[in-house]
Motif scaffolding. Sequence first.
Motif, PDB file in Angstrom:
ATOM      1  N   ALA A 204       0.819  -1.218   0.000  1.00 29.79           N
ATOM      2  CA  ALA A 204       0.000   0.000   0.000  1.00 29.79           C
ATOM      3  C   ALA A 204       0.848   1.261   0.000  1.00 29.79           C
ATOM      4  O   ALA A 204       0.328   2.360  -0.211  1.00 29.79           O
ATOM      5  N   ILE A 205       2.152   1.129   0.242  1.00 36.13           N
ATOM      6  CA  ILE A 205       3.071   2.274   0.258  1.00 36.13           C
ATOM      7  C   ILE A 205       3.683   2.384  -1.130  1.00 36.13           C
ATOM      8  O   ILE A 205       4.490   1.540  -1.535  1.00 36.13           O
ATOM      9  N   THR A 206       3.307   3.410  -1.872  1.00 30.02           N
ATOM     10  CA  THR A 206       3.579   3.439  -3.305  1.00 30.02           C
ATOM     11  C   THR A 206       4.638   4.449  -3.737  1.00 30.02           C
ATOM     12  O   THR A 206       4.875   4.616  -4.934  1.00 30.02           O
ATOM     13  N   ASP A 207       5.270   5.125  -2.780  1.00 27.56           N
ATOM     14  CA  ASP A 207       6.396   5.983  -3.159  1.00 27.56           C
ATOM     15  C   ASP A 207       7.434   5.957  -2.041  1.00 27.56           C
ATOM     16  O   ASP A 207       7.298   5.209  -1.064  1.00 27.56           O
ATOM     17  N   ALA A 208       8.477   6.763  -2.167  1.00 22.18           N
ATOM     18  CA  ALA A 208       9.632   6.679  -1.268  1.00 22.18           C
ATOM     19  C   ALA A 208       9.519   7.556  -0.030  1.00 22.18           C
ATOM     20  O   ALA A 208      10.484   7.650   0.742  1.00 22.18           O
TER      21      ALA A 208
END
Length: 305
Positions: A204-208
């Motif tokens: 669910a964590i889609t970026d840095a």
Amino acid sequence: MLILPSRRQFLGGLGASAGLTAATGVYALDIEPMRRLVVTRYAPALPRWDPALRLRVAVLADFHICEPYMPFDRVAEIVDAANALKPDLVLLLGDYPAGMIAWRKLPLSQFARMMEGLKAPLGTHAILGNHDWWDDEAVQSARSGTPAVKRLLEARGIPVMENEAVRLIKDGRPFWLAGLADQQPFMGSWRSESHADVPRTLAAITDAAPAILMAHEPDIFLDLSDRFSLTLAGHTHGGQVRMFGRSPVLRKVHGHDYSYGHIVQDGRHMIVSGGFGMSRIPVRFGVPPEIVLLELGPSAPTPAA
């Protein structure tokens, strides 16, 4: 030459010992658990944290509401104290009902209404703990379902996260807040029936952007990815009895002490809150009920508590 104490000295010493024991009992049964409330502050230098992101987070764990040990006037005191800290974000780490020590259970609907009174620009976010499942007879008997407290909190605008993540923004700087489902939702089980799904949560964590993880039980820290800058946990109550920096009643997790405080392992950071309430026995000694206040990012003057 051995000098024996007189009868008066012996009786005086015995009386002093009895008085000290009684005073310790009163403190552990009444003063520390029901009257003390502290703010424990942490300002850790976290890996993978945005150096331009300054964040103030109030963490509230393990209320265990009931009479006489966590009545609603005590809950109101905690809410007022948390609001006075002026946090950007409030996190609730589970275990809202009391379980077996309750003389009288209290309605979770009123508790949820009181949680709505928490004030933070980025909102209040929650996860569930084992007692939120264990205290719900319907889900325990069916071994499935949704605990009532989840529905009640969400009806008050407080999202309850289960293997989910949400992207939040503070002063134009993004970060992720993730929440795991409980690891011990059914009594008598551990891991075999865990609802926690770390891969799903990571997906669910889609970026840095940096990520904070809420996990009720700290045991899962052993298996977590280093993607999370910080893991927050409760559950242990600091052992409820803590002496000389140790919680003697709590087992270690594969040799690691996850009982309380700021833990760094293999470059990963976790903070375990001592929380507010009690379970099994109504005693706290050496680990007073606490609001954890996180001050993340560059050091700067903070609002007065």
